[in-house]
Design a protein around this motif. Structure first.
Motif, PDB file in Angstrom:
ATOM      1  N   THR A 240      37.903  35.728  30.950  1.00 19.43           N
ATOM      2  CA  THR A 240      36.948  36.240  31.942  1.00 19.43           C
ATOM      3  C   THR A 240      36.425  35.117  32.821  1.00 19.43           C
ATOM      4  OG1 THR A 240      36.273  38.008  30.439  1.00 19.43           O
ATOM      5  CG2 THR A 240      34.772  37.470  32.251  1.00 19.43           C
ATOM      6  N   ARG A 241      36.062  33.999  32.198  1.00 13.63           N
ATOM      7  CA  ARG A 241      35.517  32.882  32.969  1.00 13.63           C
ATOM      8  C   ARG A 241      36.580  32.309  33.900  1.00 13.63           C
ATOM      9  NH1 ARG A 241      34.745  27.262  32.695  1.00 13.63           N
ATOM     10  NH2 ARG A 241      32.700  26.594  33.467  1.00 13.63           N
ATOM     11  N   ILE A 245      36.459  32.019  38.028  1.00 15.84           N
ATOM     12  CA  ILE A 245      36.671  30.740  38.711  1.00 15.84           C
ATOM     13  C   ILE A 245      37.789  30.846  39.732  1.00 15.84           C
ATOM     14  CG2 ILE A 245      37.457  28.364  38.384  1.00 15.84           C
ATOM     15  CD1 ILE A 245      35.988  28.359  35.709  1.00 15.84           C
ATOM     16  N   GLU A 246      38.890  31.529  39.339  1.00 18.85           N
ATOM     17  CA  GLU A 246      40.015  31.682  40.266  1.00 18.85           C
ATOM     18  C   GLU A 246      39.607  32.471  41.501  1.00 18.85           C
ATOM     19  OE1 GLU A 246      43.019  33.439  37.892  1.00 18.85           O
ATOM     20  OE2 GLU A 246      43.601  31.545  36.915  1.00 18.85           O
ATOM     21  N   LEU A 247      38.776  33.494  41.312  1.00 14.77           N
ATOM     22  CA  LEU A 247      38.304  34.272  42.449  1.00 14.77           C
ATOM     23  C   LEU A 247      37.473  33.410  43.387  1.00 14.77           C
ATOM     24  CD1 LEU A 247      37.813  36.926  43.958  1.00 14.77           C
ATOM     25  CD2 LEU A 247      35.934  37.403  42.383  1.00 14.77           C
ATOM     26  N   GLN A 370      32.352  42.898  44.176  1.00 13.77           N
ATOM     27  CA  GLN A 370      33.479  43.096  43.260  1.00 13.77           C
ATOM     28  C   GLN A 370      32.991  43.749  41.967  1.00 13.77           C
ATOM     29  OE1 GLN A 370      34.463  40.219  40.547  1.00 13.77           O
ATOM     30  NE2 GLN A 370      35.287  42.057  39.597  1.00 13.77           N
ATOM     31  N   VAL A 371      31.881  43.261  41.427  1.00 10.52           N
ATOM     32  CA  VAL A 371      31.332  43.816  40.179  1.00 10.52           C
ATOM     33  C   VAL A 371      30.819  45.239  40.393  1.00 10.52           C
ATOM     34  CG1 VAL A 371      29.517  43.561  38.447  1.00 10.52           C
ATOM     35  CG2 VAL A 371      30.737  41.545  39.268  1.00 10.52           C
ATOM     36  N   ASP A 372      30.086  45.466  41.495  1.00 10.38           N
ATOM     37  CA  ASP A 372      29.488  46.782  41.753  1.00 10.38           C
ATOM     38  C   ASP A 372      30.551  47.852  41.993  1.00 10.38           C
ATOM     39  OD1 ASP A 372      27.039  45.600  41.504  1.00 10.38           O
ATOM     40  OD2 ASP A 372      26.643  45.466  43.660  1.00 10.38           O
ATOM     41  N   PRO A 381      37.112  44.502  34.442  1.00  8.60           N
ATOM     42  CA  PRO A 381      36.821  43.284  35.208  1.00  8.60           C
ATOM     43  C   PRO A 381      38.058  42.476  35.571  1.00  8.60           C
ATOM     44  CG  PRO A 381      35.269  43.510  33.397  1.00  8.60           C
ATOM     45  CD  PRO A 381      36.310  44.572  33.211  1.00  8.60           C
ATOM     46  N   GLN A 382      39.014  42.352  34.641  1.00 10.26           N
ATOM     47  CA  GLN A 382      40.189  41.534  34.923  1.00 10.26           C
ATOM     48  C   GLN A 382      41.014  42.136  36.058  1.00 10.26           C
ATOM     49  OE1 GLN A 382      42.447  40.647  31.445  1.00 10.26           O
ATOM     50  NE2 GLN A 382      43.924  39.356  32.500  1.00 10.26           N
ATOM     51  N   THR A 383      41.188  43.461  36.063  1.00 11.61           N
ATOM     52  CA  THR A 383      41.941  44.115  37.136  1.00 11.61           C
ATOM     53  C   THR A 383      41.223  43.981  38.455  1.00 11.61           C
ATOM     54  OG1 THR A 383      42.866  45.723  35.568  1.00 11.61           O
ATOM     55  CG2 THR A 383      42.942  46.304  37.894  1.00 11.61           C
TER      56      THR A 383
END
Length: 405
Positions: A240-241, A245-247, A370-372, A381-383
């Motif tokens: 997840t972290r 970071i990549e995003l 992105q989260v909302d 979350p990963q997708t």
């Protein structure tokens, strides 16, 4: 002095005694060479209940085939345990000699991996170490391999556990001392405390911090069900972290490129008006796509939780694919709005400070969206992070190309 005697002497000189719950582990000279010996505490060696439990452990340990398990035998006087050959040192002694090991995540990862592997062999047989104190967990000096000797689950009945584990209380799960049910979760707690000790002299990585917070819960039901559960959680937190970071990197790199372009672009006074974004809420999703993706997937999983048929699995996958497309469209629309403000000619005439400020605000807004939107559309979350990174990169490239034309 022959070569074997020289090696034995060197190993003995490098070793030190270490107190464990049942006795002192050290190298002892026997017949011109040094053996690994655990000298039992006098009161335990004279205790009939303890000795009968020890015989049962010796028999059980003999059947365990795991490289982290040391085998041992009792001497004729019933006062000492002779263990496998090797040059062993406790975790406490190792970190005292080489504190830098605390900061070596690879060492800690390998230690946890070996503990999990040991547990996969012993836990199904009802064997629990119980006390993963840094004084009761050993490492082979030459290989850095884990080495465990005696296990507490053999001595839970008929012994005064508060006295038995005196000095080791910080590493014992509360239910052990209170006479509660003993299972894998007592080792989860104790391993968590051991890793807390390892990181006590160095900064703890955030993934470990999150994992250990749950592993060391006061009540068993608050913890992971198994050592393998700890390992899976650690990998999940790291994934997840890494995705977040990549995003951020993808967005930052794209914005940095246009920042370099702006620094070489001459000033002008043209103004570009950006159309405000429409409101995003569940009513819009219902009117635009005709259904609530979260409710649709929840209904399927609720109705078929006990028996997911192939037809329902296929239907669920179709809804997930639709939800991903909805997320992509909505996030792309919002990303285009946000990045238009950064890649507009308004900022080409601005100073560097205003550009950096706009970049930071844009990244924060993109991450929140992105989260909302992921929560509204029901995708994991990963997708959502993967789709968002692709969308940002595509839009940023298009905006950059438009500015240079």
């Amino acid at each position: 002095m022959n070569f074997e005697e020289l090696v034995n002497m060197q190993e003995a000189s490098g070793g030190r005694s270490e107190n464990t719950p049942i006795g002192v582990f050290q190298k002892k000279r026997v017949d011109r060479k040094y053996d690994n010996v655990l000298t039992l505490k006098a009161n335990l060696a004279e205790d009939g209940i303890f000795m009968s439990q020890l015989y049962k452990e010796i028999e059980a340990i003999e059947a365990i085939q795991n490289e982290s398990q040391l085998h041992f035998s009792l001497n004729e006087e019933c006062t000492e345990l002779k263990t496998d050959a090797g040059n062993f040192i406790s975790i406490a002694q190792l970190l005292n000699e080489n504190p830098a090991m605390c900061a070596d995540t690879k060492f800690v990862d390998r230690l946890l991996e070996q503990i999990v592997e040991w547990g996969s062999v012993c836990h199904p047989n009802g064997i629990y170490h119980v006390c993963f104190s840094p004084h009761n967990v050993f490492i082979n000096r030459k290989t850095n391999n884990l080495a465990l000797i005696s296990h507490g689950s053999f001595y839970l009945q008929g012994n005064n556990l508060e006295e038995f584990y005196k000095g080791y209380e910080d590493y014992i799960a509360p239910e052990v001392l209170s006479g509660g049910t003993i299972d894998e979760r007592c080792d989860v707690f104790s391993v968590g405390k051991l890793l807390n000790f390892v990181f006590s002299q160095a900064g703890m990585p955030s993934a470990y911090n999150k994992m250990l917070a749950k592993a060391t819960g006061i009540f068993p039901e608050e913890r992971y069900d198994s050592l393998n559960g700890m390992r899976r959680a650690l990998k999940r937190y790291r994934t997840t972290r890494r995705s977040v970071i990549e995003l951020c990197i993808a967005a930052a790199v794209a914005l940095l490129v246009v920042g370099i372009y702006f620094s070489f672009t001459p000033d002008n006074n043209q103004v570009e008006y950006v159309k405000p974004a429409p409101k995003d809420d569940m009513d819009e999703i219902l009117s635009e796509y005709g259904y609530d993706p979260v409710a649709a997937m929840t209904d399927i999983m609720t109705d078929t939780a006990s028996n997911m048929t192939p037809e329902k699995e296929k239907e669920l996958e179709e809804y997930r694919a639709k939800a991903a497309k909805i997320f992509q469209r909505r996030f792309a629309r919002e990303a285009d709005r946000i990045l238009s403000g950064i890649y507009s000619k308004k900022y080409s005439s601005g100073n560097e400070r205003s550009f950096v400020t706009a970049n930071q605000a844009a990244i924060e807004e993109l991450m929140k969206l992105q989260v909302d939107i992921a929560a509204q559309t029901g995708i994991d979350p990963q997708t959502s992070q993967s789709i968002a990174a692709e969308v940002i990169e595509q839009i940023a490239n298009e905006k950059q190309k438009a500015l240079t034309e």
